[in-house]
Design an enzyme around this catalytic site. Structure first.
Site, PDB file in Angstrom:
ATOM      1  N   CYS A  13       0.799  -1.221   0.000  1.00 50.34           N
ATOM      2  CA  CYS A  13       0.000   0.000   0.000  1.00 50.34           C
ATOM      3  C   CYS A  13       0.836   1.278   0.000  1.00 50.34           C
ATOM      4  O   CYS A  13       0.285   2.377  -0.037  1.00 50.34           O
ATOM      5  CB  CYS A  13      -0.951  -0.006   1.197  1.00 50.34           C
ATOM      6  SG  CYS A  13      -2.029  -1.451   1.195  1.00 50.34           S
ATOM      7  N   HIS A  43      -2.419   7.970   6.533  1.00 50.51           N
ATOM      8  CA  HIS A  43      -2.715   6.684   5.890  1.00 50.51           C
ATOM      9  C   HIS A  43      -4.100   6.231   6.330  1.00 50.51           C
ATOM     10  O   HIS A  43      -4.880   5.757   5.517  1.00 50.51           O
ATOM     11  CB  HIS A  43      -1.634   5.665   6.251  1.00 50.51           C
ATOM     12  CG  HIS A  43      -1.727   4.383   5.501  1.00 50.51           C
ATOM     13  ND1 HIS A  43      -1.704   4.318   4.121  1.00 50.51           N
ATOM     14  CD2 HIS A  43      -1.846   3.092   5.926  1.00 50.51           C
ATOM     15  CE1 HIS A  43      -1.791   3.062   3.730  1.00 50.51           C
ATOM     16  NE2 HIS A  43      -1.886   2.299   4.812  1.00 50.51           N
ATOM     17  N   GLU A  63      -0.405   5.076  13.790  1.00 48.72           N
ATOM     18  CA  GLU A  63      -0.010   6.268  13.037  1.00 48.72           C
ATOM     19  C   GLU A  63      -0.149   7.533  13.875  1.00 48.72           C
ATOM     20  O   GLU A  63       0.750   8.388  13.880  1.00 48.72           O
ATOM     21  CB  GLU A  63      -0.844   6.386  11.771  1.00 48.72           C
ATOM     22  CG  GLU A  63      -0.440   7.565  10.898  1.00 48.72           C
ATOM     23  CD  GLU A  63      -1.186   7.620   9.580  1.00 48.72           C
ATOM     24  OE1 GLU A  63      -0.792   8.418   8.707  1.00 48.72           O
ATOM     25  OE2 GLU A  63      -2.181   6.867   9.416  1.00 48.72           O
ATOM     26  N   LYS A  84      -9.437   8.278   2.981  1.00 55.87           N
ATOM     27  CA  LYS A  84      -9.927   6.904   2.781  1.00 55.87           C
ATOM     28  C   LYS A  84     -11.337   6.732   3.329  1.00 55.87           C
ATOM     29  O   LYS A  84     -12.028   5.770   2.964  1.00 55.87           O
ATOM     30  CB  LYS A  84      -8.989   5.897   3.449  1.00 55.87           C
ATOM     31  CG  LYS A  84      -7.676   5.667   2.710  1.00 55.87           C
ATOM     32  CD  LYS A  84      -6.877   4.556   3.380  1.00 55.87           C
ATOM     33  CE  LYS A  84      -5.547   4.303   2.685  1.00 55.87           C
ATOM     34  NZ  LYS A  84      -4.569   5.382   2.928  1.00 55.87           N
ATOM     35  N   HIS A 102      -9.849   2.188   0.505  1.00 54.14           N
ATOM     36  CA  HIS A 102      -8.400   1.975   0.436  1.00 54.14           C
ATOM     37  C   HIS A 102      -8.046   1.391  -0.934  1.00 54.14           C
ATOM     38  O   HIS A 102      -8.375   0.250  -1.241  1.00 54.14           O
ATOM     39  CB  HIS A 102      -7.979   1.023   1.553  1.00 54.14           C
ATOM     40  CG  HIS A 102      -6.502   0.899   1.741  1.00 54.14           C
ATOM     41  ND1 HIS A 102      -5.584   1.515   0.921  1.00 54.14           N
ATOM     42  CD2 HIS A 102      -5.767   0.209   2.675  1.00 54.14           C
ATOM     43  CE1 HIS A 102      -4.365   1.217   1.324  1.00 54.14           C
ATOM     44  NE2 HIS A 102      -4.451   0.436   2.384  1.00 54.14           N
ATOM     45  N   PHE A 116       1.924  -3.582   3.847  1.00 56.91           N
ATOM     46  CA  PHE A 116       2.262  -4.891   4.399  1.00 56.91           C
ATOM     47  C   PHE A 116       3.720  -5.219   4.045  1.00 56.91           C
ATOM     48  O   PHE A 116       4.176  -4.979   2.933  1.00 56.91           O
ATOM     49  CB  PHE A 116       1.353  -5.974   3.816  1.00 56.91           C
ATOM     50  CG  PHE A 116      -0.029  -6.010   4.402  1.00 56.91           C
ATOM     51  CD1 PHE A 116      -0.366  -5.288   5.529  1.00 56.91           C
ATOM     52  CD2 PHE A 116      -1.020  -6.792   3.817  1.00 56.91           C
ATOM     53  CE1 PHE A 116      -1.642  -5.328   6.074  1.00 56.91           C
ATOM     54  CE2 PHE A 116      -2.300  -6.853   4.352  1.00 56.91           C
ATOM     55  CZ  PHE A 116      -2.613  -6.129   5.477  1.00 56.91           C
TER      56      PHE A 116
END
Length: 416
Positions: A165, A303, A314, A335, A340, A401
């Site tokens: 991502c 994010h 975060e 988002k 996403h 990831f």
């Protein structure tokens, strides 16, 4: 050349809340949800039955039938958004040397839909190995950069970045670095993803990463909310044209914003669980790259995926890096509207950040009702309503990831 300034001269977007940059920005400002029930396949056996899908997209509007068959949707999305950005930047001008134009693309998964369809067909035909000759060219993550370079004749550096991502932020950072190094005058950079298929939804359900709020799907993407239960899958593409300021100035190009700092890091911790140390490094490295103290940042497009662990991690990292200035920042998660977009998320969110600088307006984090007790209530998460404020520097974060972290800082463009 390391002192070369890098500016943004073109934008292109194909998103669940708008099929071009203008529509996308309007959707963000209106606080529009891109979520809807999935109808392209039977979801009866899936735990998640909704996603943030493109609206009104038809390959026939952009490609002839033969070309459409030879391109996975993720590549189609890339070319559509790329066309918009290239036209916007007027890169077909004779003042642009095509040998000095690169294309760097980001996709976390590539042609997943083609992979699924090919395997199903392979099994259906009793393992007959007569595979479509375009199978491999349709699935590789670097094929959008190939398509765009072939269509427009761009002969500069051309490849893909793959970091889940964080892929399209890494593409942007790579484009920035290539221009700084003098290896290109212009870089078309961005990301695309088309994961809303059975194995895409099923795979992320198996990871327990997706929201399962099927009864409340329109508001299921709810970053920072106590009741969030996972992210909502999205699809589409975003493109930013990066250019050396000297080159843009020479040809009289319009400029949206300047890229002033970039930061990257690895968690070196776990393939899926977040770690605050790695995120902190990326944020701090972006500030160091830009030669800015934390108090110079006005706005962060987080994010903010709407996952229980990721959102907290975060925000904790932001507090660690920014200290008490964290309370003076506007933070949001777009988002909440787009879902996403995986590898394309960083690109469309960078576009949102650049447009916020241009309009001095911060889109909301929608769908918020109850603040998570683990979140400091003094932090301004731009909940449910747009906010006008003076923004000079803005930061955009993306994490993937594998523990991949990336952050970019943009500066409002000032002709002086």
């Amino acid at each position: 050349m390391l002192s070369a300034r890098v500016v943004i001269t073109g934008l292109g977007a194909l998103t669940p809340i708008g099929n071009n940059v203008k529509e996308y920005w309007e959707g963000l400002v209106q606080g529009k949800s891109g979520a809807e029930l999935i109808t392209r396949f039977d979801t009866s056996k899936h735990k998640t039955k909704f996603a943030c899908t493109l609206k009104g997209y038809s390959p026939n509007d952009y490609f002839d039938a033969k070309d459409a068959r030879r391109m996975d949707l993720f590549a189609q999305y890339a070319v559509v958004a790329g066309d918009e950005a290239i036209r916007d930047a007027q890169l077909m001008s004779p003042l642009v040397d095509k040998e000095r134009v690169g294309v760097i693309w980001g996709s976390g998964i590539g042609g997943l839909g083609t992979t699924e369809a090919t395997v199903l067909d392979f099994v259906k035909n009793k393992m007959d190995p007569k595979i479509n000759p375009f199978f491999i060219p349709k699935i590789i993550p670097d094929i959008p950069s190939g398509h765009l370079s072939i269509k427009y004749g761009f002969k500069g550096p051309n490849f893909a970045t793959v970091s889940a991502c964080a892929s399209s932020i890494n593409a942007l950072i790579t484009g920035f670095q290539l221009i700084k190094l003098g290896d290109a005058d212009v870089v078309v950079t961005g990301g695309s993803e088309a994961p809303i298929i059975q194995i895409g939804i099923g795979g992320f359900n198996a990871l327990k990463a997706l929201s399962q709020k099927n009864e409340d799907y329109m508001t299921a993407s709810r970053p920072f909310d106590k009741t969030r239960d996972g992210f909502v899958m999205g699809e589409g593409a975003g493109v930013l044209v990066l250019e050396s300021y000297a080159h843009a100035q020479k040809r009289g190009a319009k400029i949206y914003a300047e890229v002033v700092g970039v930061g990257m890091s690895a968690d070196a911790y776990h393939i899926t669980a977040p770690d605050m140390g790695g995120v902190t490094l990326a944020l701090q490295r972006a500030l160091d790259s830009a030669k800015l103290s934390p108090d110079r940042i006005d706005y962060i497009n987080a994010h903010g995926t709407s996952t229980p662990l990721g959102d907290i991690n975060e925000l904790n990292a932001i507090q660690r890096v920014f200290g008490t200035h964290a309370y003076k920042l506007n933070i949001n998660s777009t988002k909440s509207m787009t879902g996403h977009l995986l590898g394309a998320a960083g690109a469309i969110e960078s576009i949102a950040t650049v447009l916020a600088l241009q309009h001095q307006l911060i889109p909301p984090t929608i769908n918020h009702k109850i603040l998570d007790e683990a979140i400091d209530p003094q932090m301004n998460l731009t909940l449910n309503n747009v906010e006008r404020r003076s923004i000079l520097f803005a930061q955009n974060n993306a994490f993937g990831f594998g523990g991949h972290n990336a952050s970019v800082i943009f500066r409002k463009w000032d002709e002086s």
